[in-house]
Scaffold this motif. Sequence first.
Motif, PDB file in Angstrom:
ATOM      1  N   ILE A 118      23.762  81.328   9.822  1.00 55.30           N
ATOM      2  CA  ILE A 118      24.286  81.994   8.629  1.00 55.30           C
ATOM      3  C   ILE A 118      23.762  81.326   7.358  1.00 55.30           C
ATOM      4  CG2 ILE A 118      26.416  82.378   7.320  1.00 55.30           C
ATOM      5  CD1 ILE A 118      27.785  82.716  10.145  1.00 55.30           C
ATOM      6  N   ARG A 119      23.783  79.996   7.333  1.00 53.66           N
ATOM      7  CA  ARG A 119      23.301  79.272   6.142  1.00 53.66           C
ATOM      8  C   ARG A 119      21.822  79.549   5.889  1.00 53.66           C
ATOM      9  NH1 ARG A 119      20.566  74.923   6.361  1.00 53.66           N
ATOM     10  NH2 ARG A 119      21.342  74.417   8.451  1.00 53.66           N
ATOM     11  N   LYS A 120      21.006  79.502   6.950  1.00 56.12           N
ATOM     12  CA  LYS A 120      19.575  79.768   6.775  1.00 56.12           C
ATOM     13  C   LYS A 120      19.345  81.186   6.250  1.00 56.12           C
ATOM     14  CE  LYS A 120      17.687  76.498  10.153  1.00 56.12           C
ATOM     15  NZ  LYS A 120      16.949  76.322  11.427  1.00 56.12           N
ATOM     16  N   ALA A 121      20.066  82.150   6.827  1.00 55.07           N
ATOM     17  CA  ALA A 121      19.899  83.537   6.393  1.00 55.07           C
ATOM     18  C   ALA A 121      20.368  83.721   4.954  1.00 55.07           C
ATOM     19  CB  ALA A 121      20.671  84.463   7.326  1.00 55.07           C
ATOM     20  N   ARG A 122      21.466  83.061   4.589  1.00 55.33           N
ATOM     21  CA  ARG A 122      21.962  83.171   3.203  1.00 55.33           C
ATOM     22  C   ARG A 122      20.955  82.599   2.217  1.00 55.33           C
ATOM     23  NH1 ARG A 122      24.137  79.766  -0.119  1.00 55.33           N
ATOM     24  NH2 ARG A 122      24.631  78.166   1.448  1.00 55.33           N
ATOM     25  N   MET A 123      20.351  81.461   2.574  1.00 55.33           N
ATOM     26  CA  MET A 123      19.368  80.855   1.681  1.00 55.33           C
ATOM     27  C   MET A 123      18.107  81.710   1.589  1.00 55.33           C
ATOM     28  SD  MET A 123      19.904  76.815   2.609  1.00 55.33           S
ATOM     29  CE  MET A 123      18.829  76.244   1.290  1.00 55.33           C
ATOM     30  N   MET A 124      17.704  82.314   2.714  1.00 56.39           N
ATOM     31  CA  MET A 124      16.560  83.227   2.666  1.00 56.39           C
ATOM     32  C   MET A 124      16.849  84.420   1.754  1.00 56.39           C
ATOM     33  SD  MET A 124      15.305  83.436   6.623  1.00 56.39           S
ATOM     34  CE  MET A 124      14.854  81.973   7.578  1.00 56.39           C
ATOM     35  N   ALA A 125      18.118  84.903   1.798  1.00 63.33           N
ATOM     36  CA  ALA A 125      18.503  86.044   0.977  1.00 63.33           C
ATOM     37  C   ALA A 125      18.831  85.652  -0.462  1.00 63.33           C
ATOM     38  CB  ALA A 125      19.715  86.735   1.597  1.00 63.33           C
ATOM     39  N   LYS A 126      18.842  84.328  -0.735  1.00 58.58           N
ATOM     40  CA  LYS A 126      19.114  83.797  -2.070  1.00 58.58           C
ATOM     41  C   LYS A 126      20.482  84.268  -2.596  1.00 58.58           C
ATOM     42  CE  LYS A 126      14.264  83.082  -3.223  1.00 58.58           C
ATOM     43  NZ  LYS A 126      13.813  83.179  -1.827  1.00 58.58           N
ATOM     44  N   LEU A 127      21.488  84.143  -1.724  1.00 57.96           N
ATOM     45  CA  LEU A 127      22.851  84.515  -2.066  1.00 57.96           C
ATOM     46  C   LEU A 127      23.724  83.275  -2.212  1.00 57.96           C
ATOM     47  CD1 LEU A 127      23.366  87.505   0.384  1.00 57.96           C
ATOM     48  CD2 LEU A 127      23.167  87.651  -2.105  1.00 57.96           C
ATOM     49  N   GLU A 128      24.705  83.348  -3.080  1.00 59.73           N
ATOM     50  CA  GLU A 128      25.655  82.261  -3.255  1.00 59.73           C
ATOM     51  C   GLU A 128      26.715  82.316  -2.151  1.00 59.73           C
ATOM     52  OE1 GLU A 128      25.512  79.762  -5.415  1.00 59.73           O
ATOM     53  OE2 GLU A 128      23.591  80.611  -6.076  1.00 59.73           O
ATOM     54  N   PRO A 129      27.299  81.165  -1.793  1.00 59.56           N
ATOM     55  CA  PRO A 129      28.333  81.155  -0.744  1.00 59.56           C
ATOM     56  C   PRO A 129      29.494  82.091  -1.024  1.00 59.56           C
ATOM     57  CG  PRO A 129      27.601  78.919  -1.206  1.00 59.56           C
ATOM     58  CD  PRO A 129      26.959  79.805  -2.241  1.00 59.56           C
ATOM     59  N   ALA A 130      29.866  82.279  -2.286  1.00 56.06           N
ATOM     60  CA  ALA A 130      31.015  83.133  -2.610  1.00 56.06           C
ATOM     61  C   ALA A 130      30.792  84.561  -2.142  1.00 56.06           C
ATOM     62  CB  ALA A 130      31.283  83.099  -4.109  1.00 56.06           C
ATOM     63  N   ALA A 131      29.587  85.073  -2.312  1.00 50.68           N
ATOM     64  CA  ALA A 131      29.289  86.446  -1.874  1.00 50.68           C
ATOM     65  C   ALA A 131      29.363  86.560  -0.360  1.00 50.68           C
ATOM     66  CB  ALA A 131      27.915  86.854  -2.377  1.00 50.68           C
ATOM     67  N   ALA A 132      28.854  85.551   0.340  1.00 50.06           N
ATOM     68  CA  ALA A 132      28.909  85.566   1.800  1.00 50.06           C
ATOM     69  C   ALA A 132      30.345  85.432   2.297  1.00 50.06           C
ATOM     70  CB  ALA A 132      28.040  84.442   2.357  1.00 50.06           C
ATOM     71  N   ALA A 133      31.133  84.588   1.634  1.00 48.77           N
ATOM     72  CA  ALA A 133      32.529  84.424   2.021  1.00 48.77           C
ATOM     73  C   ALA A 133      33.293  85.741   1.881  1.00 48.77           C
ATOM     74  CB  ALA A 133      33.181  83.336   1.174  1.00 48.77           C
ATOM     75  N   LYS A 134      33.045  86.450   0.801  1.00 46.13           N
ATOM     76  CA  LYS A 134      33.717  87.735   0.577  1.00 46.13           C
ATOM     77  C   LYS A 134      33.378  88.725   1.679  1.00 46.13           C
ATOM     78  CE  LYS A 134      34.353  91.373  -2.877  1.00 46.13           C
ATOM     79  NZ  LYS A 134      33.991  91.852  -4.243  1.00 46.13           N
ATOM     80  N   ALA A 135      32.092  88.810   2.038  1.00 46.49           N
ATOM     81  CA  ALA A 135      31.681  89.730   3.101  1.00 46.49           C
ATOM     82  C   ALA A 135      32.310  89.343   4.432  1.00 46.49           C
ATOM     83  CB  ALA A 135      30.163  89.745   3.224  1.00 46.49           C
ATOM     84  N   ALA A 136      32.433  88.042   4.685  1.00 49.92           N
ATOM     85  CA  ALA A 136      32.990  87.559   5.955  1.00 49.92           C
ATOM     86  C   ALA A 136      34.505  87.683   6.009  1.00 49.92           C
ATOM     87  CB  ALA A 136      32.583  86.103   6.170  1.00 49.92           C
ATOM     88  N   GLY A 137      35.144  87.972   4.865  1.00 51.83           N
ATOM     89  CA  GLY A 137      36.603  88.044   4.834  1.00 51.83           C
ATOM     90  C   GLY A 137      37.253  86.686   4.919  1.00 51.83           C
ATOM     91  N   LEU A 138      36.576  85.664   4.405  1.00 47.23           N
ATOM     92  CA  LEU A 138      37.081  84.293   4.453  1.00 47.23           C
ATOM     93  C   LEU A 138      37.243  83.756   3.042  1.00 47.23           C
ATOM     94  CD1 LEU A 138      34.722  82.811   7.211  1.00 47.23           C
ATOM     95  CD2 LEU A 138      37.042  83.695   7.540  1.00 47.23           C
ATOM     96  N   SER A 139      38.097  82.752   2.901  1.00 50.62           N
ATOM     97  CA  SER A 139      38.118  82.012   1.638  1.00 50.62           C
ATOM     98  C   SER A 139      36.840  81.189   1.552  1.00 50.62           C
ATOM     99  CB  SER A 139      39.333  81.091   1.589  1.00 50.62           C
ATOM    100  OG  SER A 139      39.173  80.015   2.513  1.00 50.62           O
ATOM    101  N   GLU A 140      36.533  80.734   0.352  1.00 50.45           N
ATOM    102  CA  GLU A 140      35.313  79.934   0.204  1.00 50.45           C
ATOM    103  C   GLU A 140      35.413  78.637   0.998  1.00 50.45           C
ATOM    104  OE1 GLU A 140      33.522  79.594  -3.671  1.00 50.45           O
ATOM    105  OE2 GLU A 140      34.487  81.448  -4.351  1.00 50.45           O
ATOM    106  N   THR A 141      36.620  78.083   1.101  1.00 51.32           N
ATOM    107  CA  THR A 141      36.801  76.870   1.909  1.00 51.32           C
ATOM    108  C   THR A 141      36.570  77.161   3.381  1.00 51.32           C
ATOM    109  OG1 THR A 141      38.390  75.972   0.323  1.00 51.32           O
ATOM    110  CG2 THR A 141      38.415  75.037   2.555  1.00 51.32           C
ATOM    111  N   GLU A 142      37.134  78.272   3.867  1.00 48.09           N
ATOM    112  CA  GLU A 142      36.934  78.648   5.261  1.00 48.09           C
ATOM    113  C   GLU A 142      35.467  78.947   5.541  1.00 48.09           C
ATOM    114  OE1 GLU A 142      41.248  80.800   6.173  1.00 48.09           O
ATOM    115  OE2 GLU A 142      39.604  81.932   5.231  1.00 48.09           O
ATOM    116  N   TYR A 143      34.813  79.596   4.580  1.00 44.71           N
ATOM    117  CA  TYR A 143      33.402  79.920   4.775  1.00 44.71           C
ATOM    118  C   TYR A 143      32.536  78.648   4.808  1.00 44.71           C
ATOM    119  CZ  TYR A 143      28.707  81.650   4.159  1.00 44.71           C
ATOM    120  OH  TYR A 143      27.369  81.879   4.334  1.00 44.71           O
ATOM    121  N   ALA A 144      32.851  77.700   3.955  1.00 38.20           N
ATOM    122  CA  ALA A 144      32.108  76.429   3.957  1.00 38.20           C
ATOM    123  C   ALA A 144      32.243  75.737   5.309  1.00 38.20           C
ATOM    124  CB  ALA A 144      32.610  75.522   2.840  1.00 38.20           C
ATOM    125  N   ALA A 145      33.437  75.791   5.888  1.00 40.02           N
ATOM    126  CA  ALA A 145      33.645  75.197   7.212  1.00 40.02           C
ATOM    127  C   ALA A 145      32.829  75.933   8.266  1.00 40.02           C
ATOM    128  CB  ALA A 145      35.127  75.225   7.571  1.00 40.02           C
TER     129      ALA A 145
END
Length: 273
Positions: free
Chosen positions: A11-38
């Motif tokens: 997920i991290r590699k794909a997010r960096m390839m897509a040049k997206l911030e963690p907050a956007a990925a967390a929202k899509a995943a339905g997680l808090s930013e803390t949960e997404y970081a974990a």
Amino acid sequence: MNLEDHAGDVIRKARMMAKLEPAAAAKAAGLSETEYAALEDSGQSAEKPNFAALAELLGLNGKKLEGIANGWLPAKKDLGPWRELRQISTTEGGNMVHCYLVWDEVTRDAALFDTGWDAAPALQLLEENQLQLKHLFITHTHVDHVAGIETVRAKFPKLHMHTDATNAPPQHKNRRNDFIMLGSLRITNRETPGHADDGVTYVIGTWGDDAPHVAIVGDAIFAGSMGGAPQHGALAKQKVRDQILTLPPDTLICPGHGPLTTVAEEKAHNPFF
């Protein structure tokens, strides 16, 4: 052997390839930013992510991503059909890297693909099997793959080097239509940049007893993942699709990290493809 990358790494590699911030990925995943970081850190999260939505955002396959999260592994490989192939693993600072040794049974001529952190295990295998190293093929020049290069060249000063490195002398540069014969083995090269500018895959064919081809891929692709390519993700994925996943399904993929796999397994299970 465990996968090189858990689901969070993918997920991290794909997010960096897509040049997206963690907050956007967390929202899509339905997680808090803390949960997404974990999730990125460990591959686990307290709440189940919405893998389908997250994968769509990141350009991954959701079902395959969930398979990685649920513990998919490639089938364990028996190298019996490739009697003259050895995987050699060396570790430094917790980073395990593989290089590969092949040879012709009749001539005893050998080729080494990368050196790993330490060339000593490869040199020991050469001595134990009474082999003469004729070729050194470099998949890319990241330090973990070439740290032992000077030791190898000192031991075998007449060996032929093969690389896509831009600063290499012309006589050492791969040419796309070339093939190298190592006794009965036929070695060709395919350009696979993205993770590294000088990335190249070597394909070994004409094994005895009709054993499938072998692809030495460096970090272009791993079982269930691929080498990080935050600046050139689209290129990296396209080269893997065109140059590796077009090989016969039973082709043995020998990556620089993680377990052995096959073209068929990666087409079926790798979330990037």
